[in-house]
Design a protein around this motif. Structure first.
Motif, PDB file in Angstrom:
ATOM      1  N   ARG A  77       0.622  -1.124  -0.133  1.00  0.00           N
ATOM      2  CA  ARG A  77      -0.001   0.105   0.097  1.00  0.00           C
ATOM      3  C   ARG A  77       0.790   1.227  -0.077  1.00  0.00           C
ATOM      4  O   ARG A  77       1.878   1.191   0.348  1.00  0.00           O
ATOM      5  CB  ARG A  77      -0.962  -0.123   1.277  1.00  0.00           C
ATOM      6  N   LEU A  79       2.024   4.348   1.566  1.00  0.00           N
ATOM      7  CA  LEU A  79       2.305   4.888   2.894  1.00  0.00           C
ATOM      8  C   LEU A  79       2.284   6.437   3.303  1.00  0.00           C
ATOM      9  O   LEU A  79       1.690   6.878   4.097  1.00  0.00           O
ATOM     10  CB  LEU A  79       3.768   4.289   3.374  1.00  0.00           C
ATOM     11  N   ASP A  98       4.798   0.579   0.403  1.00  0.00           N
ATOM     12  CA  ASP A  98       5.480  -0.549   1.292  1.00  0.00           C
ATOM     13  C   ASP A  98       6.094  -1.603   0.364  1.00  0.00           C
ATOM     14  O   ASP A  98       5.323  -2.246  -0.398  1.00  0.00           O
ATOM     15  CB  ASP A  98       4.329  -0.876   2.086  1.00  0.00           C
ATOM     16  N   ASP A 145       5.875   5.115  10.872  1.00  0.00           N
ATOM     17  CA  ASP A 145       4.795   5.439  11.897  1.00  0.00           C
ATOM     18  C   ASP A 145       3.533   4.762  11.205  1.00  0.00           C
ATOM     19  O   ASP A 145       2.787   4.152  12.153  1.00  0.00           O
ATOM     20  CB  ASP A 145       4.879   6.654  12.393  1.00  0.00           C
ATOM     21  N   VAL A 146       3.337   4.840  10.071  1.00  0.00           N
ATOM     22  CA  VAL A 146       2.127   4.360   9.498  1.00  0.00           C
ATOM     23  C   VAL A 146       1.936   2.945   9.666  1.00  0.00           C
ATOM     24  O   VAL A 146       1.060   2.406  10.048  1.00  0.00           O
ATOM     25  CB  VAL A 146       1.939   4.795   7.863  1.00  0.00           C
ATOM     26  N   LEU A 147       2.887   2.435   9.527  1.00  0.00           N
ATOM     27  CA  LEU A 147       3.153   0.857   9.382  1.00  0.00           C
ATOM     28  C   LEU A 147       3.066   0.291  10.784  1.00  0.00           C
ATOM     29  O   LEU A 147       2.502  -0.598  11.481  1.00  0.00           O
ATOM     30  CB  LEU A 147       4.586   0.358   9.111  1.00  0.00           C
ATOM     31  N   THR A 148       3.716   0.935  11.910  1.00  0.00           N
ATOM     32  CA  THR A 148       3.768   0.740  13.298  1.00  0.00           C
ATOM     33  C   THR A 148       2.266   0.859  14.036  1.00  0.00           C
ATOM     34  O   THR A 148       1.724   0.155  14.525  1.00  0.00           O
ATOM     35  CB  THR A 148       4.701   1.631  14.119  1.00  0.00           C
ATOM     36  N   GLU A 149       1.692   2.063  13.576  1.00  0.00           N
ATOM     37  CA  GLU A 149       0.313   2.333  14.007  1.00  0.00           C
ATOM     38  C   GLU A 149      -0.895   1.742  13.281  1.00  0.00           C
ATOM     39  O   GLU A 149      -1.965   1.748  13.803  1.00  0.00           O
ATOM     40  CB  GLU A 149       0.156   4.059  14.090  1.00  0.00           C
ATOM     41  N   GLY A 150      -0.675   1.408  12.195  1.00  0.00           N
ATOM     42  CA  GLY A 150      -1.504   0.607  11.316  1.00  0.00           C
ATOM     43  C   GLY A 150      -2.650   1.586  10.996  1.00  0.00           C
ATOM     44  O   GLY A 150      -3.785   1.268  10.536  1.00  0.00           O
ATOM     45  N   THR A 151      -2.319   2.795  10.687  1.00  0.00           N
ATOM     46  CA  THR A 151      -3.089   3.836  10.281  1.00  0.00           C
ATOM     47  C   THR A 151      -2.921   4.047   8.635  1.00  0.00           C
ATOM     48  O   THR A 151      -2.246   3.179   8.051  1.00  0.00           O
ATOM     49  CB  THR A 151      -2.688   5.251  10.762  1.00  0.00           C
ATOM     50  N   THR A 153      -2.542   6.047   4.787  1.00  0.00           N
ATOM     51  CA  THR A 153      -1.674   7.121   4.286  1.00  0.00           C
ATOM     52  C   THR A 153      -1.453   8.257   4.745  1.00  0.00           C
ATOM     53  O   THR A 153      -2.557   8.851   4.968  1.00  0.00           O
ATOM     54  CB  THR A 153      -2.043   7.282   2.740  1.00  0.00           C
TER      55      THR A 153
END
Length: 163
Positions: A77, A79, A98, A145-151, A153
């Protein structure tokens, strides 16, 4: 509007550059960086989107990754999207996708494009600023941060979150 009028209209519109890159990691969360031979510093695998040829940002990131490090993988996706102002160039819209977590076999298969790259390395998040100063480093951290938080784009301007 005639064809000539439309062409004149299009020619007078503002210009923007587009770049796209992939964020690859290892199982320890370190980020894959490449060292270009045409400028100082480090970067992510990626480059200019060949939009005049109909290429999309996702296609550009995949093509550049295959060319630069020899890995032709389906990217995940989007990011981050970053609007980066330029001093001696039009603004750049940078898309960051990603690339996923690479396996030991993937890393062994890396073949750098010697015409453009000197080397590659894996860098821990806390060390990224030393390799990626400025907006690129901020963009990579925002994507992590997007990957860690699962939020979703993240929208950026010069590497900084908007809003």
């Amino acid at each position: 509007m005639t064809t000539q009028d439309f062409a004149t209209y299009i020619a007078g519109l503002p210009r923007v550059l587009a770049g796209a890159a992939a964020l690859f990691r290892d199982t320890d969360g370190r980020v894959l960086l490449v060292e270009p031979n045409y400028r100082d510093g480090w970067a992510l695998p990626g480059g200019t989107v060949e939009s005049d040829d109909g290429e999309t940002p996702r296609q550009g990131a995949r093509r550049e990754t295959a060319e630069e490090i020899g890995l032709d993988v389906e990217l995940g996706r989007l990011l981050a999207v970053d609007w980066v102002h330029g001093a001696a160039r039009p603004p750049l819209v940078a898309y960051l996708y990603d690339g996923g977590v690479l396996t030991t076999e993937d890393f062994a298969a890396i073949r750098i494009q010697e015409e453009e790259l000197l080397s590659w390395r894996l860098v821990a998040r806390e060390d990224l600023a030393g390799y990626l100063p400025g907006e690129l480093g901020l963009r990579v951290v925002a994507a992590l941060d997007v990957l860690t938080e699962g939020t979703g784009t993240v929208e950026l301007e010069n590497g900084q979150r908007v809003g």
